[in-house]
Design a protein around this motif. Structure first.
Motif, PDB file in Angstrom:
ATOM      1  N   PHE A 218      55.327  53.122  -5.195  1.00  0.00           N
ATOM      2  CA  PHE A 218      55.421  51.973  -6.353  1.00  0.00           C
ATOM      3  C   PHE A 218      56.084  51.067  -5.171  1.00  0.00           C
ATOM      4  O   PHE A 218      55.272  49.219  -5.675  1.00  0.00           O
TER       5      PHE A 218
ATOM      6  N   THR B  29      55.673  56.487 -14.810  1.00  0.00           N
ATOM      7  CA  THR B  29      55.241  55.681 -13.325  1.00  0.00           C
ATOM      8  C   THR B  29      54.350  55.103 -13.173  1.00  0.00           C
ATOM      9  O   THR B  29      53.186  56.274 -13.872  1.00  0.00           O
TER      10      THR B  29
ATOM     11  N   ASP C  36      60.668  54.957 -11.512  1.00  0.00           N
ATOM     12  CA  ASP C  36      59.876  55.517  -9.915  1.00  0.00           C
ATOM     13  C   ASP C  36      61.124  56.518  -8.825  1.00  0.00           C
ATOM     14  O   ASP C  36      60.946  57.132  -8.531  1.00  0.00           O
TER      15      ASP C  36
END
Length: 653
Positions: free
Chosen positions: A231, A344, A642
């Motif tokens: 991320f 996610t 995440d």
């Protein structure tokens, strides 16, 4: 250079030219297929075919590397030898078999997902049994294989007639020229692979324009390489403390008490709605319905509803008429329900490593004295379901074909025997059979006086859309409408049989779709194709009603817990939608695009640090200025989700 390609390299040139022609032709087929959704403008067409050519050249340059390497290393004295002829004919034939198979696979994949190859195609490569069997049942496989072989033979004959083989066997170029060709091939390949990615074409706002421009083979290997995205490397972020502070503020309500003793900052106690009243502890059967779009509840076949039973249930339950699914795959629906967490980027947590011993809804049920069970009509090895559910406190009931659970998973697995099966296709036993298994186990649990939570995954509403003939008035295997109506029929039969059981009065049924039947549209995220039905049926002490406020899939089970008047520990992102402080919202994501919706406002995070905000008019997304507070919320929710998983903070302890 011209003489080189007309002689020893004529086969390479002929292969490259024909591949680009066929790939462009396939692009035109997809363009016509999506004629109602693609943007028909000069700039859009330029985008499709210019980027398409770049992708095609990249793929063909990769294919020709072994060709030009072979032509470089074989001495000239072996040219036109039996060995040389066998090698070139073999390589050329093998390439075309692979390419024609990929073209066929792309057409079937587009038919199902309206997309070039992506993470789903990579998943399908892993689960070959289900996929091959599904292809066998959905398509005339002998005809298709015969067609691929025939087209390959025609291609070789056409190549032979154009003297490409003859020219390749009659030329003896100098080694320096062969080295130059190979080096040029290598430079083109390396350069294009470094400047192109699967996201390069996503400059267009129209999703179909971007997808059609791609090359399926390029997209497949790109998805294979990038099945998980970090991320903080690909998306906009905030300081992590600031992100968690924002999420805690968004989750705060009158019943929430945060517990600072835990490493997970979202760990908290949810107080009961009415502490003076006792908790309700009915059995709970949650059915995750395969591909059951909300639109199906309104559709008809021969002027009759295809979901008469679901419509009847909706009228006598708490019906969430404005619920949106987290994603576009079954594992996303499972993730949303079991973990109550935003999706996610990359693969679902259900399919990730280190996804065991997480704090899931099973922990809440277990703390209340329930036995947790997962029912699936196929082999739970598919999509890593057994490892996820088994590793998170569920006993497994599935149609296993010999695969076993890891020794590290402390759970029981029960196989569904042949004698319990009346009909089966590629994805498993029919819905009637899995519901019969649920009833059988519920009967046993009732005798042992154990309260139970059953998480049931249906399968019948899936290609090849087959079921036992005579059950409904639509012939088996004729299309989605029949599969939907059969799935609805099986639910109706399930409830009718359950009503005759002594445990029925003390059992709550939850029906919710995992995702819509079709998720593709012209926008980056087609919001309407995340709209799914959900209903809580047979709940005592709460009136039946239609809940029209926007609801996220992750809110369903936390809402049930509150309706049961439970005091429980949570680290979920989902909330009780009946709480006065609940702010309607939903998460609508794909593998790459992460969306957050509040009413008609939709904001989308994309990789490459991009963010866009839109107004949704039920059909289209129209870009608007970005609201700073909305931007902060979406980044915070997705970033912290995440972060928690990546740093092992979703565990139960």
């Amino acid at each position: 250079m011209k003489s080189i390609f007309k002689n020893r390299y004529s086969l390479v040139l002929f292969f490259s030219t024909l591949f680009i022609f066929l790939s462009t032709s396939l692009r035109i087929v997809f363009l016509i297929w999506a004629k109602n959704d693609v943007e028909w403008s000069f700039s859009s067409m330029l985008h499709i075919f210019c980027y398409g050519l770049l992708y095609d050249i990249t793929v063909v340059s990769c294919f020709t590397i072994p060709f030009t390497l072979y032509l470089l290393i074989i001495p000239n004295r072996f040219i036109n030898s039996l060995f040389d002829q066998i090698m070139l004919y073999f390589m050329y034939t093998l390439y075309w078999i692979i390419l024609y198979f990929s073209f066929f696979a792309e057409i079937t994949f587009w038919d199902e997902f309206k997309s070039r190859f992506n993470f789903i195609a990579v998943d399908y490569l892993i689960y070959t049994y289900e996929v091959v069997k599904n292809i066998q049942e959905s398509y005339p496989l002998p005809l298709l294989i015969g067609g691929i072989i025939t087209i390959t033979a025609v291609t070789i004959y056409f190549t032979f007639k154009r003297n490409a083989f003859k020219n390749s066997f009659s030329s003896t170029p100098k080694w320096s020229k062969k080295l130059l060709v190979f080096c040029l091939n290598l430079v083109i390949t390396v350069t294009l692979l470094n400047i192109l990615s699967n996201e390069t074409t996503i400059q267009s706002k129209n999703r179909y324009t971007s997808e059609i421009a791609k090359n399926g083979i390029f997209s497949f290997f790109s998805a294979f390489r990038n099945n998980h995205l970090k991320f903080d490397e690909h998306y906009l972020t905030l300081p992590i403390s600031e992100a968690f502070a924002q999420v805690k503020t968004d989750l705060q309500d009158s019943k929430t008490r945060y517990d600072v003793a835990f490493k997970n900052p979202l760990r908290r106690t949810i107080l009961a709605n009415n502490p003076e009243q006792p908790e309700q502890k009915p059995n709970v059967i949650l059915v995750l319905m395969e591909s059951m779009s909300s639109s199906f509840l309104k559709e008809q076949y021969n002027e009759k509803s295809i979901t008469p039973n679901l419509n009847k249930i909706a009228d006598s339950s708490i019906f969430f008429s404005n619920m949106f699914a987290n994603g576009t795959r079954t594992v996303r629906g499972m993730e949303a329900i079991a973990l109550s967490i935003p999706p996610t980027p990359g693969n679902s947590i259900v399919k990730r490593v280190n996804n065991q011993n997480l704090y899931t809804i099973a922990n809440v049920f277990k703390d209340k004295g329930y036995q947790n069970m997962f029912f699936y009509g196929g082999d739970g090895y598919f999509d890593n379901m057994n490892a996820f559910f088994g590793g998170n406190g569920f006993d497994i009931y599935d149609r296993g074909r010999g695969s076993i659970l890891s020794d590290k998973i402390n759970t029981k697995r029960h196989n569904i025997d042949d004698k319990e099966v009346s009909f089966e296709n590629a994805w498993g036993i029919c819905d009637e059979d899995i519901y019969n298994k649920v009833i059988q186990v519920a009967d046993f649990k009732h005798k042992t006086k154990e309260p139970f939570f059953a998480f049931v995954m249906s399968t019948s509403n899936h290609k090849p859309y087959t079921y036992e003939e005579g059950k409904i008035d639509i012939p088996s295997g004729t299309g989605r409408a029949g599969a939907v109506k059969y799935s609805d029929y099986a639910i109706g039969k399930f409830l009718e049989e359950a009503k005759n059981k002594p445990w029925f009065e003390n059992t709550v049924f939850v029906f919710v779709a995992d995702h819509c039947a079709s998720s593709a549209g012209k926008d980056a995220i087609d919001v309407k194709n995340h709209h799914v039905p959900a209903m809580i049926y047979n709940l005592k002490n709460h009136p039946n009603e239609v809940v029209s406020k926007e609801v996220s899939q992750i809110d369903l089970v936390p809402t049930l817990f509150s309706l049961l008047n439970w005091n429980y520990t949570s680290q979920f992102y989902g909330k009780d939608i009946f709480d006065p402080q609940y702010q309607p919202h939903s998460y609508v994501g794909t593998y790459i695009k992460l969306g957050y919706k509040k009413g008609d406002d939709v904001i989308i995070l994309s990789d490459q640090m991009k963010i866009n905000q839109y107004k949704w008019d039920k059909n289209n997304l129209k870009e608007t200025a970005i609201d700073p507070s909305f931007k902060k919320s979406i980044i915070s929710h997705y970033q912290t989700a995440d972060y928690l998983f990546s740093n092992n903070l979703l565990q139960e302890k």
